[in-house]
Scaffold this active site. Structure first.
Site, PDB file in Angstrom:
ATOM      1  N   ASP A  60       0.835  -1.196   0.000  1.00 40.28           N
ATOM      2  CA  ASP A  60       0.000   0.000   0.000  1.00 40.28           C
ATOM      3  C   ASP A  60       0.877   1.257   0.000  1.00 40.28           C
ATOM      4  O   ASP A  60       1.893   1.310   0.705  1.00 40.28           O
ATOM      5  CB  ASP A  60      -0.854  -0.043   1.283  1.00 40.28           C
ATOM      6  CG  ASP A  60      -1.995   0.947   1.255  1.00 40.28           C
ATOM      7  OD1 ASP A  60      -2.827   0.872   0.349  1.00 40.28           O
ATOM      8  OD2 ASP A  60      -2.038   1.811   2.162  1.00 40.28           O
ATOM      9  N   GLU A  88       1.820  -0.336  -4.902  1.00 36.35           N
ATOM     10  CA  GLU A  88       0.891   0.713  -5.330  1.00 36.35           C
ATOM     11  C   GLU A  88       1.735   1.984  -5.458  1.00 36.35           C
ATOM     12  O   GLU A  88       1.967   2.688  -4.477  1.00 36.35           O
ATOM     13  CB  GLU A  88      -0.214   0.901  -4.282  1.00 36.35           C
ATOM     14  CG  GLU A  88      -1.253   1.906  -4.745  1.00 36.35           C
ATOM     15  CD  GLU A  88      -2.090   2.481  -3.617  1.00 36.35           C
ATOM     16  OE1 GLU A  88      -3.220   2.880  -3.867  1.00 36.35           O
ATOM     17  OE2 GLU A  88      -1.603   2.561  -2.459  1.00 36.35           O
TER      18      GLU A  88
HETATM   19  C1  GLC Z   1      -4.326   2.843  -0.815  1.00 38.00           C
HETATM   20  C2  GLC Z   1      -5.475   1.867  -0.750  1.00 38.00           C
HETATM   21  C3  GLC Z   1      -6.690   2.592  -0.300  1.00 38.00           C
HETATM   22  C4  GLC Z   1      -6.428   3.156   1.085  1.00 38.00           C
HETATM   23  C5  GLC Z   1      -5.182   4.035   1.089  1.00 38.00           C
HETATM   24  C6  GLC Z   1      -4.721   4.346   2.486  1.00 38.00           C
HETATM   25  O1  GLC Z   1      -4.540   3.822  -1.775  1.00 38.00           O
HETATM   26  O2  GLC Z   1      -5.648   1.232  -1.996  1.00 38.00           O
HETATM   27  O3  GLC Z   1      -7.844   1.788  -0.286  1.00 38.00           O
HETATM   28  O4  GLC Z   1      -7.531   3.897   1.513  1.00 38.00           O
HETATM   29  O5  GLC Z   1      -4.110   3.401   0.439  1.00 38.00           O
HETATM   30  O6  GLC Z   1      -4.171   3.227   3.080  1.00 38.00           O
END
Ligand code: GLC
Length: 564
Positions: free
Chosen positions: A232, A296
């Site tokens: 994440d 991500e």
């Molecule tokens: C990422 C996740 C999302 C979450 C954010 C904070 O973007 O995909 O769902 O709210 O991180 O952790």
């Protein structure tokens, strides 16, 4: 009592071909062109009848996933959490929230997944923890300047009495990126940083205790047999050391993809990914199995993203520029070209994604000008994605052609809505529990005799999108995905990163892959001549010989291979 999904949605034979098996003789690591199915645990299948999906539900639905022909699953966070951001606020990184099950259930899930040939990828959240994590509780109880506070970003406020935040950064989910605490004596005290909600305090990765802590978390789950991690906020973790004011403090609030360059994408983050890669490699050294780190990584350009997937860093990083491209051949060609040049061109793999739990689903996104065309375009985009060189992710319900659900304000739970009052980036509509069977909510998501409603309301039209209907209808999205995944294997697309564009009319994109697979997409509304003669192998819409319909994609086999 829990009712398992309908029998005909489960393939007990293991599907067409065991998932996870690449083309014979391929020396390419499995993850380079894997297709992973994202399971949003809360909304997949509920085994306990409380209206919330859980790990036993995931386990019961694994044969359905395996039958689709994917290589693995990514599970959204199921750790103990106050659920202020649906599990992305982790209170304990080495346990299962009782709402979702327990470690024994998790072990059974891993064993079943592996038996079906599915890799298991966990979501890990290193940028921030929950305000209920023991570290943050200790930090709140401790004094300014203490060791406990050094694990986070605590700072004195500006202004005469420290009443103003330490800088002007904004949180991604609205409001300032800082909240003020009350000190032990009851007086207003220091501020702490949170790039998301105040219940998600950012960890201070410059403190030497943080990295070893996460090494242990990785090892804990690798020891349970998991095959990798989805990371994440992987471009977060480090911020400019001086925490200076931003020239453009609103940037983080305007869109979830625009980022404050002082808060994100700092060079030190690459050291963490090298460290995590080394942890993974230490397991590979023992059993020869590659583990996967997929980040991500929201950064402005493909070239910046390439830095995250260097050979000793992450294996994959989601390439979000395809997801954010409008339905337009020039936009698609540009982002695909940049990814192939700047990411694949350096020897890394491109990781394509059209949907996830944070985005408006493709059927709705591509249909904003014409809702009937949205589904056609989403089908076409799926065939395009599956034909591209690299890895791909499918978000649960994408294979059912689910549109976004337009929920009433009172049903919304997303902290983006709760904090801003704006529906603009709200994410509940793509997280509604999956429809499995039947004609009315809960559509087999939860046992029919359960009194609890699904945690987000399912609309009546979900009846048209249940898994049992999809499996029985050879024209469904599900069959398109399943057939695309099977052909992708048969064409030995794995391990081959080449793509050659063909000359086409302005509304059409077409390219050749591997052993002679031709993929063409017609972004316009009118029929056009097919770019190669013959009948398509697979088409997203009924396609008479020699024709590529509007808002459609098709795959042909070049005959002989190399003929185009
Ligand atoms: C990422 C996740 C999302 C979450 C954010 C904070 O973007 O995909 O769902 O709210 O991180 O952790």
């Amino acid at each position: 009592m829990f009712t398992a999904p309908p029998e005909d949605s489960i393939d007990r034979s293991g599907g067409l071909r065991p998932a996870g098996v690449g083309s014979a003789g391929s020396a390419s690591p499995w993850w380079r062109d894997a297709v992973i199915y994202q399971i949003y645990v809360r909304s997949f299948l509920d085994s306990t009848g409380d209206g919330i999906g859980d790990l036993a539900g995931v386990r019961a639905g694994l044969p359905y996933v395996s039958k689709l022909g994917v290589d693995g699953i990514w599970l959204s966070p199921f750790y103990p959490s106050p659920q202020r951001d649906h599990g992305y606020d982790v209170a304990d990184y080495k346990a299962v929230d009782p709402v979702y099950g327990d470690l024994d259930e998790f072990a059974l899930l891993v064993a079943d997944a592996h038996r079906l040939g599915l890799k298991v990828v966990l979501d890990i959240v290193p940028n921030h923890c929950s305000s209920e994590h023991p570290w943050f509780r200790e930090a709140l109880a401790a004094a300014p300047g203490s060791e406990a506070r050094a694990l986070f970003h605590f700072a004195d406020g500006k202004g005469e009495h420290g009443e103003l935040p330490p800088n002007n950064w904004r949180a991604m989910f609205g409001g300032p990126a800082w909240s003020r605490v009350e000190e032990a004596d009851g007086t207003p005290g220091q501020w702490y940083m949170h790039l998301f909600t105040p219940e998600q305090p950012d960890l201070n990765w410059r403190d030497p205790r943080v990295a070893p802590y996460f090494d242990e978390v990785l090892r804990f789950w690798l020891d349970q047999g998991v095959d990798g991690f989805r990371i994440d906020v992987a471009a977060g973790l480090f911020h400019h050391p001086d925490l200076p004011d931003s020239d453009d403090p609103g940037a983080d609030e305007r869109t979830r993809d625009s980022v404050n360059p002082l808060a994100w994408n700092q060079p030190e983050v690459h050291g963490v990914w090298r460290r995590w890669r080394a942890v993974c490699e230490s397991y590979t050294a023992v059993d020869g199995q590659d583990r996967l780190l997929v980040g991500e990584v929201s950064v402005p350009t493909a070239a910046e993203q390439a830095a995250y997937v260097r050979p000793d860093e992450l294996h994959q990083a989601f390439f979000f520029h395809l997801l954010s491209a409008p339905w337009n051949p020039d936009a698609f060609r540009k982002v695909i070209g940049e990814a192939l040049r700047d990411i694949a061109g350096t020897g890394s793999t491109v990781t394509w994604v059209l949907n996830n739990h944070d985005q408006v689903r493709t059927v709705t996104r591509y249909g904003s000008d014409n809702s009937a065309a949205g589904a056609a375009r989403a089908r076409a985009a799926a065939l395009l994605m599956l034909a591209l060189p690299g890895a791909a992710y499918i978000y649960q319900g994408e294979e059912l052609g689910l549109p976004e659900v337009d929920l009433p304000d009172e049903a919304l739970t997303d902290p983006i809505f709760l904090r801003t009052g704006s529906r603009q980036y709200v994410r509940d509509g793509c997280r509604v529990p999956l429809p499995w069977s039947g004609h009315a909510s809960p559509f087999g998501f939860t046992g029919a005799d359960s009194t609890a409603r699904p945690w987000l309301p399912q609309p009546g039209w979900f009846a048209d999108h249940t898994t049992d209907r999809a499996l029985n209808d050879t024209d469904s999205f599900w069959h398109l995905y399943r057939n695309g995944l099977a052909l992708r294997r048969d064409f030995h697309l794995r391990g081959d990163a080449t793509l050659r564009w063909l000359e086409t009319p302005p509304d059409v994109l077409a390219f050749v892959r591997g052993d002679g697979l031709v993929c063409a997409v017609n972004f316009g509304g009118q029929d056009v001549p097919a770019p190669v003669p013959g009948t398509p192998l697979l088409a997203s819409a009924p396609s008479p010989a020699g024709v590529l319909p509007g808002n459609a994609a098709a795959w042909w086999a070049a005959d002989p291979p190399g003929a185009v």
